[in-house]
Write an enzyme that holds these catalytic residues in place. Structure first.
Site, short mmCIF file in Angstrom:
data_model
loop_
_atom_site.label_atom_id
_atom_site.label_comp_id
_atom_site.label_asym_id
_atom_site.label_seq_id
_atom_site.Cartn_x
_atom_site.Cartn_y
_atom_site.Cartn_z
N GLU A 110 25.63 73.26 -54.08
CA GLU A 110 26.29 74.27 -53.13
C GLU A 110 26.04 73.84 -51.66
OE1 GLU A 110 25.47 78.40 -53.73
OE2 GLU A 110 26.19 78.26 -55.71
N CYS A 123 24.68 75.02 -44.00
CA CYS A 123 23.56 75.28 -44.82
C CYS A 123 23.34 74.23 -46.08
CB CYS A 123 23.36 76.65 -45.30
SG CYS A 123 22.18 76.75 -46.45
N CYS A 130 16.18 74.08 -58.53
CA CYS A 130 14.94 74.56 -57.94
C CYS A 130 13.90 74.66 -58.93
CB CYS A 130 14.94 75.56 -56.85
SG CYS A 130 13.62 75.80 -55.89
N CYS A 134 11.15 81.48 -57.60
CA CYS A 134 11.22 82.68 -56.69
C CYS A 134 12.11 83.79 -57.77
CB CYS A 134 11.80 82.63 -55.49
SG CYS A 134 11.04 81.55 -54.35
N CYS A 137 15.93 85.07 -56.94
CA CYS A 137 16.68 83.94 -56.39
C CYS A 137 17.52 83.22 -57.49
CB CYS A 137 16.11 82.65 -55.81
SG CYS A 137 17.22 81.25 -55.11
N SER A 232 9.82 81.08 -45.75
CA SER A 232 10.22 82.48 -46.62
C SER A 232 9.13 83.15 -47.01
CB SER A 232 11.14 81.65 -47.96
OG SER A 232 12.13 81.05 -47.50
N CYS A 351 22.68 82.35 -52.70
CA CYS A 351 22.26 81.11 -52.87
C CYS A 351 22.31 80.84 -54.44
CB CYS A 351 20.84 81.01 -52.49
SG CYS A 351 20.16 79.59 -52.16
N1 SAH Z 1 13.14 76.50 -50.98
C1 SAH Z 1 13.35 76.94 -49.59
C2 SAH Z 1 14.85 77.13 -49.03
C3 SAH Z 1 15.99 77.45 -50.01
S1 SAH Z 1 16.07 79.28 -50.25
C4 SAH Z 1 12.86 78.32 -49.08
O1 SAH Z 1 12.19 78.99 -50.08
O2 SAH Z 1 12.81 78.60 -47.94
C5 SAH Z 1 16.87 79.91 -48.81
C6 SAH Z 1 16.34 81.36 -48.31
O3 SAH Z 1 17.15 82.29 -49.16
C7 SAH Z 1 14.76 81.70 -48.75
O4 SAH Z 1 14.42 82.44 -47.76
C8 SAH Z 1 15.21 82.30 -50.04
O5 SAH Z 1 14.03 83.24 -50.16
C9 SAH Z 1 16.22 83.04 -49.76
N2 SAH Z 1 16.99 83.77 -51.03
C10 SAH Z 1 17.03 83.24 -52.00
N3 SAH Z 1 17.63 84.18 -53.00
C11 SAH Z 1 17.91 85.34 -52.30
C12 SAH Z 1 18.72 86.37 -52.42
N4 SAH Z 1 19.23 86.99 -53.65
N5 SAH Z 1 18.51 87.45 -51.41
C13 SAH Z 1 18.17 87.01 -50.30
N6 SAH Z 1 17.55 85.94 -49.68
C14 SAH Z 1 17.29 84.98 -51.01
#
Ligand code: SAH
Length: 373
Positions: A110, A123, A130, A134, A137, A232, A351
Protein backbone atom coordinates in the site's frame (compact mmCIF):
# COMPACT_ATOMS: atom_id res chain seq x y z
CA UNK A 1 5.99 -18.02 4.31
CA UNK A 2 5.25 -14.99 6.38
CA UNK A 3 7.00 -14.43 9.66
CA UNK A 4 4.34 -14.07 12.30
CA UNK A 5 5.03 -11.58 15.04
CA UNK A 6 5.98 -13.58 18.05
CA UNK A 7 5.36 -10.83 20.54
CA UNK A 8 9.09 -10.79 21.11
CA UNK A 9 11.41 -9.21 18.64
CA UNK A 10 14.36 -11.21 17.40
CA UNK A 11 17.62 -10.82 19.32
CA UNK A 12 18.99 -8.70 16.51
CA UNK A 13 16.33 -6.13 17.34
CA UNK A 14 14.99 -6.44 13.85
CA UNK A 15 18.07 -5.33 11.91
CA UNK A 16 18.17 -7.50 8.78
CA UNK A 17 19.04 -11.11 9.34
CA UNK A 18 18.64 -11.89 5.67
CA UNK A 19 21.34 -10.80 3.24
CA UNK A 20 20.57 -7.64 1.37
CA UNK A 21 18.03 -8.30 -1.30
CA UNK A 22 19.53 -5.28 -3.02
CA UNK A 23 19.28 -5.66 -6.77
CA UNK A 24 16.31 -7.34 -8.40
CA UNK A 25 15.41 -5.02 -11.25
CA UNK A 26 16.90 -2.21 -13.31
CA UNK A 27 15.37 0.29 -10.88
CA UNK A 28 17.59 -0.95 -8.03
CA UNK A 29 20.90 0.03 -9.62
CA UNK A 30 22.69 3.16 -8.45
CA UNK A 31 24.33 5.17 -11.22
CA UNK A 32 27.85 3.75 -10.59
CA UNK A 33 26.38 0.22 -10.53
CA UNK A 34 24.58 0.89 -13.80
CA UNK A 35 27.87 1.98 -15.34
CA UNK A 36 29.41 -1.34 -14.37
CA UNK A 37 26.40 -3.19 -15.81
CA UNK A 38 26.59 -1.27 -19.06
CA UNK A 39 30.32 -1.82 -19.28
CA UNK A 40 29.76 -5.53 -18.82
CA UNK A 41 27.29 -5.49 -21.70
CA UNK A 42 30.01 -4.02 -23.90
CA UNK A 43 28.18 -0.70 -24.29
CA UNK A 44 29.39 2.89 -23.89
CA UNK A 45 29.31 4.15 -20.30
CA UNK A 46 27.29 7.30 -21.04
CA UNK A 47 24.34 5.00 -21.66
CA UNK A 48 24.19 4.43 -17.90
CA UNK A 49 23.36 8.12 -17.33
CA UNK A 50 20.66 7.98 -20.00
CA UNK A 51 19.04 4.92 -18.44
CA UNK A 52 19.27 6.37 -14.93
CA UNK A 53 17.64 9.58 -16.19
CA UNK A 54 14.81 7.69 -17.87
CA UNK A 55 14.10 5.74 -14.70
CA UNK A 56 14.52 8.38 -12.03
CA UNK A 57 13.84 11.69 -13.73
CA UNK A 58 11.46 10.82 -16.53
CA UNK A 59 9.50 8.05 -14.78
CA UNK A 60 9.92 5.53 -17.60
CA UNK A 61 8.08 2.32 -16.82
CA UNK A 62 9.68 0.13 -19.45
CA UNK A 63 12.90 0.01 -21.44
CA UNK A 64 10.86 0.52 -24.61
CA UNK A 65 10.17 4.08 -23.48
CA UNK A 66 13.92 4.80 -23.52
CA UNK A 67 13.78 5.90 -27.12
CA UNK A 68 17.30 7.28 -27.37
CA UNK A 69 18.84 3.88 -26.60
CA UNK A 70 19.62 1.50 -29.45
CA UNK A 71 17.12 -1.34 -29.68
CA UNK A 72 19.97 -3.84 -29.32
CA UNK A 73 20.80 -2.38 -25.87
CA UNK A 74 17.17 -2.20 -24.79
CA UNK A 75 16.84 -5.89 -25.54
CA UNK A 76 19.76 -6.70 -23.23
CA UNK A 77 18.54 -4.71 -20.22
CA UNK A 78 16.66 -6.27 -17.31
CA UNK A 79 13.18 -4.77 -16.83
CA UNK A 80 12.57 -1.91 -14.40
CA UNK A 81 10.39 -2.43 -11.35
CA UNK A 82 6.71 -1.84 -11.99
CA UNK A 83 4.07 -1.15 -9.39
CA UNK A 84 0.81 -2.22 -11.02
CA UNK A 85 -2.25 -0.53 -9.59
CA UNK A 86 -4.31 -3.39 -8.15
CA UNK A 87 -6.79 -1.04 -6.53
CA UNK A 88 -7.13 2.64 -5.78
CA UNK A 89 -9.53 4.40 -3.47
CA UNK A 90 -9.95 8.16 -3.60
CA UNK A 91 -11.44 10.13 -0.75
CA UNK A 92 -14.31 12.39 -1.71
CA UNK A 93 -13.56 14.50 1.34
CA UNK A 94 -9.94 15.52 0.79
CA UNK A 95 -8.61 13.85 -2.38
CA UNK A 96 -6.43 11.37 -0.46
CA UNK A 97 -5.73 8.34 -2.60
CA UNK A 98 -4.90 4.95 -1.24
CA UNK A 99 -3.09 2.74 -3.74
CA UNK A 100 -2.75 -1.00 -3.63
CA UNK A 101 0.18 -2.02 -5.82
CA UNK A 102 1.03 -5.44 -7.14
CA UNK A 103 4.74 -6.19 -7.53
CA UNK A 104 6.35 -8.61 -9.99
CA UNK A 105 6.12 -11.52 -7.52
CA UNK A 106 2.42 -10.70 -6.91
CA UNK A 107 3.13 -9.22 -3.48
CA UNK A 108 0.67 -6.50 -2.54
CA UNK A 109 1.75 -3.24 -0.93
CA UNK A 110 0.00 0.00 0.00
CA UNK A 111 0.97 3.61 -0.58
CA UNK A 112 -0.98 6.77 0.18
CA UNK A 113 -1.12 10.07 -1.71
CA UNK A 114 -2.14 13.11 0.30
CA UNK A 115 -2.79 16.68 -0.75
CA UNK A 116 -1.82 19.29 1.82
CA UNK A 117 -1.82 23.05 1.56
CA UNK A 118 1.96 23.03 1.29
CA UNK A 119 2.10 20.35 -1.40
CA UNK A 120 1.67 16.75 -2.34
CA UNK A 121 2.93 13.99 -0.12
CA UNK A 122 3.31 10.25 -0.55
CA UNK A 123 3.50 7.69 2.23
CA UNK A 124 5.29 4.55 1.08
CA UNK A 125 5.74 1.01 2.39
CA UNK A 126 9.20 -0.38 3.16
CA UNK A 127 8.34 -4.07 3.55
CA UNK A 128 5.65 -6.52 2.48
CA UNK A 129 3.92 -6.94 5.83
CA UNK A 130 5.74 -6.19 9.08
CA UNK A 131 7.20 -8.19 11.95
CA UNK A 132 7.17 -5.57 14.68
CA UNK A 133 3.84 -6.84 16.02
CA UNK A 134 2.39 -3.51 17.26
CA UNK A 135 -0.91 -4.30 18.95
CA UNK A 136 -2.99 -1.62 17.19
CA UNK A 137 -1.67 -2.04 13.66
CA UNK A 138 -3.33 -3.92 10.77
CA UNK A 139 0.00 -4.40 8.96
CA UNK A 140 1.34 -6.55 11.77
CA UNK A 141 -1.41 -9.14 11.54
CA UNK A 142 0.14 -11.36 8.85
CA UNK A 143 3.78 -10.85 9.83
CA UNK A 144 6.56 -9.86 7.44
CA UNK A 145 6.66 -11.44 4.01
CA UNK A 146 9.82 -9.80 2.69
CA UNK A 147 11.83 -6.62 2.39
CA UNK A 148 11.24 -4.19 -0.45
CA UNK A 149 14.17 -3.21 -2.64
CA UNK A 150 15.15 0.42 -3.18
CA UNK A 151 13.60 0.27 -6.66
CA UNK A 152 10.33 -1.01 -5.22
CA UNK A 153 10.25 1.87 -2.76
CA UNK A 154 11.05 4.41 -5.49
CA UNK A 155 8.53 2.88 -7.88
CA UNK A 156 5.67 3.55 -5.46
CA UNK A 157 6.43 7.26 -5.74
CA UNK A 158 6.94 7.17 -9.51
CA UNK A 159 3.73 5.20 -10.10
CA UNK A 160 1.76 7.76 -8.12
CA UNK A 161 3.44 10.69 -9.86
CA UNK A 162 2.50 9.14 -13.14
CA UNK A 163 -1.05 8.45 -12.07
CA UNK A 164 -1.74 11.93 -10.71
CA UNK A 165 0.41 13.69 -13.32
CA UNK A 166 2.32 15.75 -10.76
CA UNK A 167 5.65 15.70 -8.99
CA UNK A 168 5.55 14.72 -5.33
CA UNK A 169 7.14 17.21 -2.94
CA UNK A 170 7.25 15.14 0.26
CA UNK A 171 7.91 11.50 0.96
CA UNK A 172 7.25 9.76 4.25
CA UNK A 173 8.40 6.20 4.88
CA UNK A 174 5.49 5.55 7.18
CA UNK A 175 3.47 2.89 5.40
CA UNK A 176 3.62 -0.84 6.02
CA UNK A 177 6.89 -2.19 7.39
CA UNK A 178 9.71 -1.10 9.66
CA UNK A 179 12.18 0.84 7.51
CA UNK A 180 15.12 0.25 9.86
CA UNK A 181 14.42 -3.49 9.68
CA UNK A 182 15.30 -3.14 5.97
CA UNK A 183 18.30 -0.93 6.52
CA UNK A 184 20.51 -1.49 3.47
CA UNK A 185 17.64 -1.12 1.01
CA UNK A 186 16.33 1.93 2.88
CA UNK A 187 19.65 3.74 2.66
CA UNK A 188 20.05 2.82 -1.02
CA UNK A 189 16.51 4.18 -1.58
CA UNK A 190 17.25 7.42 0.29
CA UNK A 191 20.45 7.99 -1.68
CA UNK A 192 18.74 7.43 -5.02
CA UNK A 193 15.69 9.50 -4.12
CA UNK A 194 17.81 12.48 -3.12
CA UNK A 195 20.53 11.98 -5.75
CA UNK A 196 21.02 15.13 -7.87
CA UNK A 197 21.43 12.87 -10.93
CA UNK A 198 18.35 10.89 -9.91
CA UNK A 199 14.97 11.98 -8.59
CA UNK A 200 16.65 14.88 -6.79
CA UNK A 201 14.19 15.30 -3.92
CA UNK A 202 15.52 17.46 -1.10
CA UNK A 203 16.60 15.45 1.94
CA UNK A 204 14.56 17.79 4.12
CA UNK A 205 11.42 16.67 2.32
CA UNK A 206 11.86 13.06 3.41
CA UNK A 207 10.77 11.54 6.72
CA UNK A 208 11.49 8.06 8.03
CA UNK A 209 9.28 6.72 10.80
CA UNK A 210 10.53 3.99 13.09
CA UNK A 211 9.12 1.92 15.93
CA UNK A 212 12.45 2.51 17.70
CA UNK A 213 15.30 0.22 16.60
CA UNK A 214 17.99 2.05 18.54
CA UNK A 215 20.93 0.50 16.69
CA UNK A 216 19.35 1.37 13.32
CA UNK A 217 18.81 4.98 14.44
CA UNK A 218 22.47 5.25 15.46
CA UNK A 219 23.59 3.80 12.16
CA UNK A 220 21.34 6.16 10.21
CA UNK A 221 22.90 9.07 12.09
CA UNK A 222 26.27 8.15 10.62
CA UNK A 223 24.94 8.35 7.04
CA UNK A 224 24.77 12.15 7.39
CA UNK A 225 21.43 12.56 5.71
CA UNK A 226 19.44 15.67 6.58
CA UNK A 227 16.27 13.61 6.61
CA UNK A 228 13.59 13.87 9.27
CA UNK A 229 13.08 11.12 11.77
CA UNK A 230 9.83 10.22 13.51
CA UNK A 231 9.62 7.87 16.45
CA UNK A 232 6.39 5.95 16.98
CA UNK A 233 6.29 6.41 20.73
CA UNK A 234 2.66 5.70 21.65
CA UNK A 235 3.43 5.24 25.36
CA UNK A 236 5.57 7.29 27.73
CA UNK A 237 7.09 4.39 29.70
CA UNK A 238 8.46 0.93 28.99
CA UNK A 239 5.83 -0.89 30.99
CA UNK A 240 2.89 0.44 29.00
CA UNK A 241 4.80 0.54 25.72
CA UNK A 242 5.66 -3.15 25.99
CA UNK A 243 1.95 -4.00 25.93
CA UNK A 244 1.52 -2.06 22.67
CA UNK A 245 4.90 -2.43 20.97
CA UNK A 246 6.93 -5.61 21.57
CA UNK A 247 10.02 -3.89 20.15
CA UNK A 248 10.30 -2.24 23.60
CA UNK A 249 11.51 -5.59 24.98
CA UNK A 250 14.56 -5.40 22.76
CA UNK A 251 15.05 -1.64 22.83
CA UNK A 252 13.85 0.04 26.04
CA UNK A 253 13.02 3.72 25.72
CA UNK A 254 16.22 4.88 27.44
CA UNK A 255 18.28 3.32 24.64
CA UNK A 256 16.01 4.70 21.95
CA UNK A 257 16.22 8.22 23.41
CA UNK A 258 19.98 8.06 23.61
CA UNK A 259 20.07 7.04 19.91
CA UNK A 260 17.71 9.93 19.08
CA UNK A 261 20.07 12.38 20.76
CA UNK A 262 22.89 10.99 18.62
CA UNK A 263 20.71 11.42 15.55
CA UNK A 264 19.93 15.02 16.42
CA UNK A 265 23.58 15.80 17.06
CA UNK A 266 24.55 14.37 13.69
CA UNK A 267 21.79 15.91 11.60
CA UNK A 268 20.31 18.86 13.50
CA UNK A 269 16.87 17.76 12.35
CA UNK A 270 13.91 18.23 14.68
CA UNK A 271 12.33 14.95 15.75
CA UNK A 272 8.70 13.98 15.66
CA UNK A 273 7.15 11.77 18.30
CA UNK A 274 4.10 9.98 16.95
CA UNK A 275 1.59 9.25 19.67
CA UNK A 276 -1.56 7.32 18.75
CA UNK A 277 -4.18 8.06 21.36
CA UNK A 278 -6.11 4.97 22.44
CA UNK A 279 -9.08 5.39 24.70
CA UNK A 280 -8.41 4.22 28.24
CA UNK A 281 -4.93 2.94 27.37
CA UNK A 282 -2.50 5.86 26.88
CA UNK A 283 -4.68 8.98 27.01
CA UNK A 284 -4.63 9.77 30.74
CA UNK A 285 -3.35 13.00 32.30
CA UNK A 286 -0.62 10.94 33.89
CA UNK A 287 0.53 9.74 30.46
CA UNK A 288 0.48 13.34 29.22
CA UNK A 289 2.66 14.41 32.15
CA UNK A 290 5.15 11.61 31.51
CA UNK A 291 5.20 12.53 27.83
CA UNK A 292 6.01 16.15 28.74
CA UNK A 293 9.06 14.97 30.68
CA UNK A 294 10.29 13.08 27.63
CA UNK A 295 9.54 15.76 25.06
CA UNK A 296 11.26 18.45 27.16
CA UNK A 297 14.57 16.73 26.46
CA UNK A 298 14.31 17.08 22.69
CA UNK A 299 13.87 19.59 19.88
CA UNK A 300 10.66 17.90 18.89
CA UNK A 301 7.11 17.96 17.73
CA UNK A 302 4.51 15.64 19.22
CA UNK A 303 2.02 14.42 16.66
CA UNK A 304 -1.14 13.09 18.27
CA UNK A 305 -3.06 10.57 16.19
CA UNK A 306 -6.47 9.41 17.38
CA UNK A 307 -6.03 5.66 16.84
CA UNK A 308 -7.46 4.39 13.59
CA UNK A 309 -9.86 1.59 14.47
CA UNK A 310 -8.86 -1.74 12.89
CA UNK A 311 -11.50 -4.43 12.53
CA UNK A 312 -9.39 -7.10 14.26
CA UNK A 313 -8.43 -4.87 17.19
CA UNK A 314 -10.51 -3.64 20.08
CA UNK A 315 -8.87 -0.24 20.45
CA UNK A 316 -10.99 2.86 20.09
CA UNK A 317 -10.36 6.59 19.79
CA UNK A 318 -10.73 8.81 22.84
CA UNK A 319 -13.54 11.38 22.75
CA UNK A 320 -12.61 14.67 21.06
CA UNK A 321 -12.56 16.48 24.39
CA UNK A 322 -10.08 14.00 25.82
CA UNK A 323 -7.79 14.47 22.82
CA UNK A 324 -7.97 18.23 23.26
CA UNK A 325 -7.30 17.96 27.00
CA UNK A 326 -4.26 15.80 26.27
CA UNK A 327 -3.01 18.34 23.75
CA UNK A 328 -3.56 21.26 26.16
CA UNK A 329 -1.65 19.50 28.89
CA UNK A 330 1.38 19.17 26.60
CA UNK A 331 1.10 22.72 25.31
CA UNK A 332 0.95 24.09 28.83
CA UNK A 333 4.56 22.98 29.22
CA UNK A 334 5.67 24.49 25.92
CA UNK A 335 5.64 21.31 23.85
CA UNK A 336 4.84 21.73 20.15
CA UNK A 337 1.82 19.58 19.40
CA UNK A 338 -0.19 18.81 16.30
CA UNK A 339 -3.22 16.62 16.01
CA UNK A 340 -2.93 14.64 12.82
CA UNK A 341 -5.62 15.57 10.38
CA UNK A 342 -7.41 12.41 9.50
CA UNK A 343 -6.87 12.00 5.79
CA UNK A 344 -9.22 9.91 3.73
CA UNK A 345 -11.65 9.07 6.52
CA UNK A 346 -14.08 7.64 4.01
CA UNK A 347 -11.63 5.12 2.54
CA UNK A 348 -9.89 2.10 4.14
CA UNK A 349 -8.06 4.36 6.55
CA UNK A 350 -5.67 2.46 8.77
CA UNK A 351 -2.30 1.32 7.62
CA UNK A 352 -2.49 -2.13 5.99
CA UNK A 353 -6.28 -2.39 5.83
CA UNK A 354 -6.71 -2.15 2.06
CA UNK A 355 -4.07 -4.83 1.49
CA UNK A 356 -5.57 -7.04 4.15
CA UNK A 357 -9.01 -6.81 2.64
CA UNK A 358 -7.65 -7.77 -0.77
CA UNK A 359 -5.69 -10.71 0.56
CA UNK A 360 -8.90 -11.92 2.16
CA UNK A 361 -10.97 -11.35 -0.97
CA UNK A 362 -8.31 -12.66 -3.38
CA UNK A 363 -9.33 -9.86 -5.67
CA UNK A 364 -7.94 -9.76 -9.22
CA UNK A 365 -5.57 -7.05 -10.32
CA UNK A 366 -7.08 -4.26 -12.32
CA UNK A 367 -4.77 -3.16 -15.10
CA UNK A 368 -4.97 0.59 -15.42
CA UNK A 369 -4.09 2.98 -18.14
CA UNK A 370 -0.60 4.37 -17.88
CA UNK A 371 0.80 1.40 -16.02
CA UNK A 372 1.78 -0.67 -19.02
CA UNK A 373 2.72 2.14 -21.36
N1 SAH B 1 7.25 0.84 11.45
C1 SAH B 1 7.28 2.26 11.34
C2 SAH B 1 6.49 2.85 10.19
C3 SAH B 1 5.17 2.23 9.85
S1 SAH B 1 3.78 2.51 10.87
C4 SAH B 1 6.82 2.88 12.65
O1 SAH B 1 6.45 2.15 13.55
O2 SAH B 1 6.91 4.09 12.79
C5 SAH B 1 3.36 4.19 10.61
C6 SAH B 1 2.71 4.86 11.80
O3 SAH B 1 1.32 4.50 11.89
C7 SAH B 1 3.34 4.47 13.12
O4 SAH B 1 3.42 5.59 13.94
C8 SAH B 1 2.33 3.48 13.63
O5 SAH B 1 2.50 3.28 14.99
C9 SAH B 1 1.04 4.11 13.22
N2 SAH B 1 -0.12 3.24 13.22
C10 SAH B 1 -0.23 1.96 12.83
N3 SAH B 1 -1.47 1.51 12.99
C11 SAH B 1 -2.19 2.54 13.48
C12 SAH B 1 -3.56 2.70 13.85
N4 SAH B 1 -4.43 1.71 13.76
N5 SAH B 1 -3.93 3.92 14.31
C13 SAH B 1 -3.05 4.94 14.40
N6 SAH B 1 -1.77 4.85 14.07
C14 SAH B 1 -1.33 3.66 13.62
Amino acid sequence: MSEKATGLCEPSGGIPDTKTEGIKSLSDYTLPELSVLIDGLGEKRFRAGQIYGWLHRKNAFSVDEMTDLPKSLREKLPPPCICKIADMQESRIDGTRKYLFELSDKSLIESVYMVYQHGRSVCISSQVGCRMGCAFCASAIGGRERNLTAGEMLSQIYAIERDVGERIGNVVVMGTGEPLDNYENLVRFLRMLTDADGHNLSERSVTVSTSGLADGIRKLATERFAINLALSLHAPNDELRRTLMPVTNRWPLAEVFSALHAYYEATGRRLTFEYSLISGVNDSDKCAEELVKIAKNFQCLVNLIPVNPVRERKFSQPAKLRVQAFQKKLEKYGIHVTIRREMGRDIDGACGQLRKRHLEDGKAVRETAGQEA
